[in-house]
Design an enzyme around this catalytic site. Structure first.
Site, PDB file in Angstrom:
ATOM      1  N   GLN A 103       0.641  -1.250   0.100  1.00 52.94           N
ATOM      2  CA  GLN A 103      -0.084  -0.065   0.123  1.00 52.94           C
ATOM      3  C   GLN A 103       0.929   1.175   0.127  1.00 52.94           C
ATOM      4  O   GLN A 103       0.397   2.283  -0.785  1.00 52.94           O
ATOM      5  CB  GLN A 103      -0.901   0.055   1.222  1.00 52.94           C
ATOM      6  CG  GLN A 103      -2.142   0.965   1.056  1.00 52.94           C
ATOM      7  CD  GLN A 103      -3.093   0.581  -0.029  1.00 52.94           C
ATOM      8  OE1 GLN A 103      -3.363  -0.516   0.057  1.00 52.94           O
ATOM      9  NE2 GLN A 103      -3.480   1.502  -0.893  1.00 52.94           N
ATOM     10  N   HIS A 106       1.910   3.085  -3.415  1.00 58.14           N
ATOM     11  CA  HIS A 106       0.848   3.689  -4.168  1.00 58.14           C
ATOM     12  C   HIS A 106       1.447   5.255  -4.264  1.00 58.14           C
ATOM     13  O   HIS A 106       1.498   5.624  -5.679  1.00 58.14           O
ATOM     14  CB  HIS A 106      -0.391   3.624  -3.573  1.00 58.14           C
ATOM     15  CG  HIS A 106      -1.183   2.447  -4.056  1.00 58.14           C
ATOM     16  ND1 HIS A 106      -1.543   2.443  -5.361  1.00 58.14           N
ATOM     17  CD2 HIS A 106      -1.852   1.437  -3.380  1.00 58.14           C
ATOM     18  CE1 HIS A 106      -2.131   1.346  -5.560  1.00 58.14           C
ATOM     19  NE2 HIS A 106      -2.486   0.843  -4.362  1.00 58.14           N
ATOM     20  N   GLU A 170     -10.229   1.870   4.030  1.00 56.33           N
ATOM     21  CA  GLU A 170     -10.344   1.768   2.469  1.00 56.33           C
ATOM     22  C   GLU A 170     -10.129  -0.111   2.498  1.00 56.33           C
ATOM     23  O   GLU A 170     -11.164  -0.460   2.090  1.00 56.33           O
ATOM     24  CB  GLU A 170      -9.616   2.564   1.680  1.00 56.33           C
ATOM     25  CG  GLU A 170      -9.609   2.058   0.106  1.00 56.33           C
ATOM     26  CD  GLU A 170      -8.485   2.619  -0.737  1.00 56.33           C
ATOM     27  OE1 GLU A 170      -9.020   2.573  -2.078  1.00 56.33           O
ATOM     28  OE2 GLU A 170      -7.605   3.094  -0.228  1.00 56.33           O
ATOM     29  N   HIS A 171      -8.951  -0.256   2.903  1.00 60.47           N
ATOM     30  CA  HIS A 171      -8.596  -1.703   2.694  1.00 60.47           C
ATOM     31  C   HIS A 171      -8.354  -2.241   4.208  1.00 60.47           C
ATOM     32  O   HIS A 171      -7.707  -1.775   4.952  1.00 60.47           O
ATOM     33  CB  HIS A 171      -7.441  -2.077   1.835  1.00 60.47           C
ATOM     34  CG  HIS A 171      -7.581  -1.916   0.452  1.00 60.47           C
ATOM     35  ND1 HIS A 171      -6.910  -0.323  -0.003  1.00 60.47           N
ATOM     36  CD2 HIS A 171      -8.402  -2.079  -0.771  1.00 60.47           C
ATOM     37  CE1 HIS A 171      -7.131  -0.135  -1.261  1.00 60.47           C
ATOM     38  NE2 HIS A 171      -7.773  -1.202  -1.758  1.00 60.47           N
ATOM     39  N   ASP A 204      -7.107  -5.764  -6.019  1.00 59.82           N
ATOM     40  CA  ASP A 204      -6.835  -4.942  -7.079  1.00 59.82           C
ATOM     41  C   ASP A 204      -6.824  -5.475  -8.377  1.00 59.82           C
ATOM     42  O   ASP A 204      -7.204  -4.935  -9.371  1.00 59.82           O
ATOM     43  CB  ASP A 204      -5.195  -4.253  -6.824  1.00 59.82           C
ATOM     44  CG  ASP A 204      -5.122  -3.339  -5.659  1.00 59.82           C
ATOM     45  OD1 ASP A 204      -6.210  -2.908  -5.302  1.00 59.82           O
ATOM     46  OD2 ASP A 204      -4.239  -2.977  -5.473  1.00 59.82           O
ATOM     47  N   HIS A 263     -52.414  18.475  -0.248  1.00 62.04           N
ATOM     48  CA  HIS A 263     -51.986  17.151  -0.340  1.00 62.04           C
ATOM     49  C   HIS A 263     -53.216  16.179   0.162  1.00 62.04           C
ATOM     50  O   HIS A 263     -53.485  15.111  -0.368  1.00 62.04           O
ATOM     51  CB  HIS A 263     -50.698  16.667   0.716  1.00 62.04           C
ATOM     52  CG  HIS A 263     -49.379  17.237   0.053  1.00 62.04           C
ATOM     53  ND1 HIS A 263     -49.266  18.303  -0.301  1.00 62.04           N
ATOM     54  CD2 HIS A 263     -48.608  16.297  -0.224  1.00 62.04           C
ATOM     55  CE1 HIS A 263     -48.038  18.246  -0.920  1.00 62.04           C
ATOM     56  NE2 HIS A 263     -47.323  16.924  -0.943  1.00 62.04           N
TER      57      HIS A 263
END
Length: 274
Positions: A103, A106, A170-171, A204, A263
């Site tokens: 990670q 990245h 996220e992961h 991924d 209404h």
């Protein structure tokens, strides 16, 4: 499809092939906030779209959020990538370190987190991260990313789960002996990877889940991209005479309590005819 070209102005053949398989018939060599602006507002060559999908860096995420205020829909805020490894004393420190580094490479603003109940594992992972880092081709990027990363020791798994759900990664990779039990307690995460043989890399590239996922805690409110993200749902309803007699009075009461006389009347005039 908007995709940034390489230094020679070309798009990688793998991207072109994937686009063809997906049925894409227009491809534009553009990336970053420029592509977001082009798709949101339209240009002489790029048509305005209804919804923008795809991850990006912090600038792309900020641009998507800006245009989503009034001009176009977006999938979710998906910015700099992040991973959390939740581990106990049974985890393999080599695996954990590799997951953190995968990670970290990245980008310099990525984040890798270890939350563990084992001080011994934490020290072994710290050693392994440094050992493996020196062998990586993108070690400089990963090293800068590790400055944003943390190894966190907690007293027990309850505290680890609470912290994980608050972080909403996220992961999330769960490398514990009872990973299925712990997974049942996760309520905020983008995508969860179960057991020691399930690296985030699989998500991924090969295991089938989409890896455009909410970051920066947005997993508390958003889900990752799925087929459902590309679908618009329209509801249809029809009421017959018996139906309006059954629910009409309830509608009248609710409308009256909201002081919406028109209404209420739309129901009242119908009830007089059935």
């Amino acid at each position: 499809l908007c995709t940034p070209p390489d230094k020679e102005g070309k798009v990688h053949p793998a991207i072109l092939y994937a686009a063809k398989l997906a049925g894409v018939n227009k491809i534009f060599k553009a990336g970053g906030v420029q592509a977001i602006a082009a798709m949101a507002y339209g240009t002489e060559s790029v048509p305005k779209v209804y919804k923008i999908f795809g991850p990006g860096n912090q600038y792309v995420t900020a641009a998507k959020q800006q245009v989503s205020l009034r001009d176009v829909a977006i999938d979710m805020p998906a910015g700099p990538s992040e991973v959390e490894v939740l581990a106990d004393e049974t985890a393999n420190p080599v695996f954990v370190a590799a997951d953190l580094l995968s990670q970290a490479e990245h980008g310099v603003d990525s984040q890798a987190m270890l939350i563990t109940t084992s001080e011994k594992l934490m020290k072994e992972v710290e050693y392994e991260v440094q050992r493996q880092l020196a062998l990586l081709p993108r070690w400089e990027t990963a090293e800068k990313s590790l400055a944003n990363s943390k190894l966190i020791l907690v007293k027990d798994m309850d505290e680890a789960i609470d912290l994980t759900n608050e972080y909403a990664p996220e992961h999330l990779i769960i490398e514990t002996k009872d990973y299925m039990e712990q997974a049942e307690r996760i309520v905020s995460a983008g995508s969860v990877f179960l057991g020691s043989l399930t690296p985030e890399s699989a998500g991924d590239y090969a295991s089938g889940t989409n890896h455009t996922l909410p970051t920066n805690g947005y997993a508390k409110a958003y889900s990752g991209v799925s087929l459902d993200s590309f679908i618009r749902k329209i509801t249809f309803q029809e009421i017959n005479g018996e139906g309006i007699q059954n629910i009409g009075p309830a509608i009248e009461v609710m409308a009256a309590n909201e002081q919406l006389g028109a209404h209420k009347n739309a129901v009242t005039v119908r009830l007089k005819t059935v």
